[in-house]
Design a protein around this motif. Structure first.
Motif, mmCIF file in Angstrom:
data_model
loop_
_atom_site.group_PDB
_atom_site.id
_atom_site.type_symbol
_atom_site.label_atom_id
_atom_site.label_comp_id
_atom_site.label_asym_id
_atom_site.label_seq_id
_atom_site.Cartn_x
_atom_site.Cartn_y
_atom_site.Cartn_z
ATOM 1 N N GLU A 146 1.038 -8.956 43.459
ATOM 2 C CA GLU A 146 1.604 -9.440 42.203
ATOM 3 C C GLU A 146 0.473 -9.642 41.189
ATOM 4 O O GLU A 146 -0.477 -10.375 41.473
ATOM 5 N N SER A 161 3.243 -12.087 37.587
ATOM 6 C CA SER A 161 3.731 -11.353 36.415
ATOM 7 C C SER A 161 5.245 -11.230 36.325
ATOM 8 O O SER A 161 5.782 -11.018 35.249
ATOM 9 N N SER A 162 5.961 -11.363 37.426
ATOM 10 C CA SER A 162 7.397 -11.097 37.324
ATOM 11 C C SER A 162 8.227 -12.289 36.873
ATOM 12 O O SER A 162 9.390 -12.126 36.538
ATOM 13 N N THR A 219 5.007 -4.076 32.127
ATOM 14 C CA THR A 219 6.064 -3.082 32.333
ATOM 15 C C THR A 219 5.475 -1.775 32.858
ATOM 16 O O THR A 219 6.069 -1.109 33.700
ATOM 17 N N TYR A 277 5.133 -2.119 36.536
ATOM 18 C CA TYR A 277 6.371 -1.958 37.319
ATOM 19 C C TYR A 277 6.846 -0.514 37.297
ATOM 20 O O TYR A 277 7.417 -0.021 38.266
ATOM 21 N N CYS A 300 16.144 1.099 38.687
ATOM 22 C CA CYS A 300 14.725 0.754 38.627
ATOM 23 C C CYS A 300 13.887 1.992 38.354
ATOM 24 O O CYS A 300 12.973 1.978 37.533
ATOM 25 N N THR A 309 12.616 1.363 34.453
ATOM 26 C CA THR A 309 11.269 0.834 34.237
ATOM 27 C C THR A 309 10.465 1.763 33.329
ATOM 28 O O THR A 309 9.750 1.308 32.440
ATOM 29 N N GLU A 357 18.628 -5.657 36.057
ATOM 30 C CA GLU A 357 18.609 -6.905 36.816
ATOM 31 C C GLU A 357 19.817 -7.046 37.725
ATOM 32 O O GLU A 357 20.958 -6.952 37.276
ATOM 33 N N LEU A 409 12.368 -5.685 43.109
ATOM 34 C CA LEU A 409 11.437 -5.118 42.132
ATOM 35 C C LEU A 409 12.132 -4.896 40.788
ATOM 36 O O LEU A 409 11.542 -5.070 39.726
ATOM 37 N N ALA A 461 12.145 -8.110 39.076
ATOM 38 C CA ALA A 461 10.785 -8.446 38.668
ATOM 39 C C ALA A 461 10.393 -7.679 37.417
ATOM 40 O O ALA A 461 9.617 -8.165 36.595
ATOM 41 N N ALA A 462 10.920 -6.464 37.259
ATOM 42 C CA ALA A 462 10.604 -5.684 36.071
ATOM 43 C C ALA A 462 11.421 -6.151 34.880
ATOM 44 O O ALA A 462 10.976 -6.054 33.734
ATOM 45 N N TRP A 507 12.873 -9.360 34.344
ATOM 46 C CA TRP A 507 12.691 -10.747 33.879
ATOM 47 C C TRP A 507 11.623 -10.904 32.798
ATOM 48 O O TRP A 507 11.863 -11.588 31.798
#
Lengths: 329, 447
Positions: free
Chosen positions: B86, B288-289, B347, B350, B361, B365, B396, B403, B406-407, B409
């Motif tokens: 992370e 980071s997420s 970004t 990710y 994703c 991303t 989301e 993942l 996480a990308a 948020w």
């Protein structure tokens, strides 16, 4: 036997049934679309996310709703589960998003794609997609490659459903291709362009929902709505020999496996039947394939349900023995 | 001074070697677990301690352990997740580099509690030199009878292996980690089944973060009840925080959960205030997420209460006004930081690390990165901001593994709290800070 309610319709299903299978048992508009799930391939599904649904009640024992939308193809039903598909605006909206993602890097050149007319992505986009793309960047492209003598791979059109990988794993006896790289540059490929050479490799073409894997013996010979699908069979030592012939006049333009109404192969066929038997005399005709009315393939053609066509079909195809179509067998 | 449990001997020279570690009370938890307690009793202590997973999700460890299926005749595995990738998180590296025996001791005690006879430490490829340190420590542990057959004469056998990954963020997701450990492509599995039922090689498996396993050592030594007294509310014990960014003293700090954020940033004991006397602009509190928070929301909750470094306090207000403790990657940004540029950087990460298995994703991303790149370089449109918001919402919760979340948020939070900054980039491309980069990209000569 757990009972599950999907969009208000209740059904009792055997243990271990997934939500998608249960929905297919009910049938009709509540069946979620599926791009990567394939009932005859183990561990398929879960990747494309088009079949996502909302579970508003987990089960009788634990009635809490599931926090996120779930992939209906990989979620097993529990007794008392309540599922919302088309009755949930969130699901419809989320599915629209998934379709947009699938089309994001997919070329929008259906008029020059060989799969047009029998492409699941085309159908999906027509039913669930936006009419306009919001993507303003260059799309990713790949060179076309020949994987083996009979199969053409055009990775640009691939949606990474993993079906062909599962076919190679489970239907053929040796897998020489797979997914390489990751993220949005992941691609289906063979190791150093190793040829896919296997008795059953041709089934990869049938499971491909888009125009990424096409039959080199048929590619660009005809639009799919200009050929007539006919069920036929022959005695084959390696496979069931039950196929669909795509006839152009009296010639066999293409041989493919028979598919059910969800576009899934019923019996895998071998490469000998698929690529080598391109003569009508190799086959015994069983009659026209039932193609859904809404499909472009049945445009200008016929349907079994239309009695007006029956006599015509009978004269043509009920007496193959008389016409000795099968004489060389 | 806050209480230190994991780093209490941090100042001792040579603590990475077996002799020094043993002299400072090392391996006492193994002795206690095997001689005084039973396996079940250790699990009970962990439950009592209220320890929560330190990898990011904060799931209660005792509960996770008790979910482990125990069918007879089937091996069970403990896997340590040392694939710390992370951005902004580097606590596990610090711990393994300087205290390798602490992790190994934790692995032995935990494996004993779970009844695992083979355990693995899966470490990311970039930490290759750390794997050497661990391997040396494992050798020492074998030589001194802490690993191998019949440990301490109890008849319990344990083999511990270090497996180096090839360097992929996604392999920090537990099922992708297991796939990679099995020698396959590191793609997350579709859950259920959860690893506790069918994990490594289809057998019941527990996957825990390095810090979680290290925390087992003080819990067993001091007792679960004693450990639960440290911290605040349901956030018990201590937590390693990797502090980075525009602060005077970046580094790894062990804090007692419940320290006020303001104290953590400004006190001399921890970060020592903002570098060069500047103002605090924003903080990414847990790697980071997790959602970024502007200064006024990170120091105080929306109700005006001081925000504390704990699971509950940081997530107070949900994502609208709160964030998450996550993995403890505490990134501080001063007034000169460009949120848009920072977001583009996250970004881009990710996008690069998405495994490509599921479509939202894989495609989303990259799309977000391209839009952000465009905004950052002065070609953005106002509608791009809404488009970004829409895309993150469609990623989301729709993906196989977290993942995607996480990308999504960080994008959501940056727009939520700093929308005006995005608009500024669109309306006045001249305000772009990194003008040189912009000119180079567009093959222009600087005016």
């Amino acid at each position: 036997m757990p009972k599950v309610t999907i969009d208000g319709q209740m059904i009792e299903v055997p243990d271990g049934t997934t939500i998608l299978q249960a929905a297919r048992m009910i049938g009709g508009p509540i069946v979620p679309p599926a791009m990567c799930y394939y009932s005859s391939l183990k561990t398929s599904g879960g990747y494309c996310r088009t079949c996502i649904v909302k579970v508003s009640k987990g089960s009788e024992k634990d009635p809490r709703p599931m926090p996120k939308p779930v992939a209906s193809c990989r979620t097993t039903v529990m007794d008392g589960m309540e599922v919302q598909n088309i009755t949930s605006p969130e699901v419809v909206e989320a599915r629209k998003g998934v379709v947009e993602f699938l089309l994001l890097n997919h070329p929008l050149d259906c008029p020059i794609c060989d799969q047009a007319g029998e492409c699941h992505l085309q159908d999906l986009a027509y039913e669930h997609g936006l009419s306009k793309t919001r993507y303003e960047f260059e799309r990713r492209t790949f060179e076309k490659i020949d994987i083996g003598e009979k199969i053409k791979l055009h990775m640009t059109r691939c949606i990474l459903c993993y079906r062909c990988v599962k076919v190679a794993d489970q239907v053929t006896n040796k897998r020489v291709h797979g997914v390489m790289n990751r993220g949005d540059v992941a691609e289906i490929s063979t190791y150093i362009q190793h040829a896919v050479d296997n008795d059953f490799s041709g089934n990869m073409i049938d499971v491909c929902p888009v125009g990424a894997l096409t039959d080199r013996t048929f590619r660009f010979q005809s639009r799919i709505w200009n050929v007539n699908p006919m069920d036929a069979h022959r005695d084959c030592k390696t496979c069931s020999g039950k196929v669909t012939l795509w006839m152009k006049g009296n010639d066999v333009a293409r041989v493919s496996a028979r598919k059910d109404k969800y576009g899934e192969v019923i019996d895998w066929i071998c490469n000998d039947c698929r690529f080598e038997k391109k003569d009508a005399h190799d086959w015994q005709m069983d009659g026209p394939t039932n193609i859904e009315r809404h499909s472009v393939i049945s445009q200008n053609h016929y349907s079994l349900k239309e009695p007006a066509h029956k006599p015509l079909l009978n004269t043509l195809y009920t007496a193959p023995a008389d016409r000795q179509l099968n004489s060389n067998n | 001074m806050g209480k230190k449990l994991l780093l209490q001997h941090d100042h001792v020279p040579g603590i990475h070697s077996y002799e020094v570690y043993r002299k400072h009370g090392g391996y006492a938890s193994v002795e206690k677990a095997m001689k005084q307690l039973s396996a079940e009793a250790v699990v009970e202590e962990i439950k009592k301690s209220g320890l929560r997973g330190r990898g990011g999700a904060g799931f209660p460890t005792g509960m996770k352990w008790s979910f482990l299926a125990k069918p007879p005749g089937v091996p069970r595995y403990l896997v340590c997740n040392a694939d710390e990738s992370e951005p902004g998180t580097f606590k596990d590296r610090y711990l393994m580099e300087r205290h390798p025996h602490l992790l190994i001791e934790g692995m032995i005690t935990s494996s004993f509690a779970l009844g695992a006879n083979t355990s693995y430490i899966y470490i990311r490829g970039e930490y290759f030199y750390v794997s050497r340190i661990l391997e040396k420590a494992i050798e020492e542990a074998y030589a001194n009878g802490w690993l191998g057959k019949n440990i301490l004469g109890t008849g319990y056998d344990l083999d511990l292996y270090v497996q180096v990954g090839a360097g992929a963020y996604i392999c920090g997701e537990e099922t992708a980690l297991l796939e990679s450990l099995e020698g396959k492509r590191g793609n997350p599995r579709i859950k259920p089944p959860f690893p506790a039922i069918a994990g490594l090689y289809g057998c019941p498996t527990v996957v825990n973060n390095v810090e979680t396993i290290a925390a087992v050592v003080p819990i067993v030594t001091m007792g679960g009840d004693e450990y639960a007294k440290i911290g605040i509310g349901k956030s018990t014990g201590t937590k390693l925080i990797s502090a980075s960014g525009h602060i005077n003293k970046p580094g790894v700090y062990e804090i007692e959960l419940g320290v006020p954020v303001e104290e953590f940033i400004y006190s001399e004991e921890y970060c020592g205030g903002i570098k060069n006397g500047k103002q605090l602009k924003a903080v990414v509190a847990g790697g980071s997420s997790v959602p970024i928070l502007p200064a006024h929301l990170i120091l105080k909750t929306v109700n005006g209460e001081p925000r504390l470094m704990s699971y509950e306090s940081l997530s107070d207000g949900g994502f609208a006004t709160g964030t998450m403790l996550g993995s403890g990657g505490f990134i501080v940004m001063d007034e000169d930081t460009s949120i848009v540029k920072n977001l583009w950087n996250f970004t881009r990460f990710y996008h690069h690390e998405s495994c490509g298995q599921c479509s939202p994703c894989r495609e989303g991303t990259g799309w977000m990165e391209k839009i952000l790149h465009r905004i950052l370089h002065g070609h953005g449109k106002i509608s791009d901001i809404d488009l970004l918001w829409d895309i993150q919402g469609k990623i989301e919760g729709k993906t196989i593994c977290p993942l995607g979340d996480a990308a999504a948020w960080p994008v959501a939070a940056a727009i939520r709290h700093f929308r005006s900054e995005f608009e500024e980039y669109v309306k006045n491309p001249g305000s772009i800070q990194d003008v040189k980069h912009y000119y180079r990209l567009n093959n222009l000569t600087e005016a």
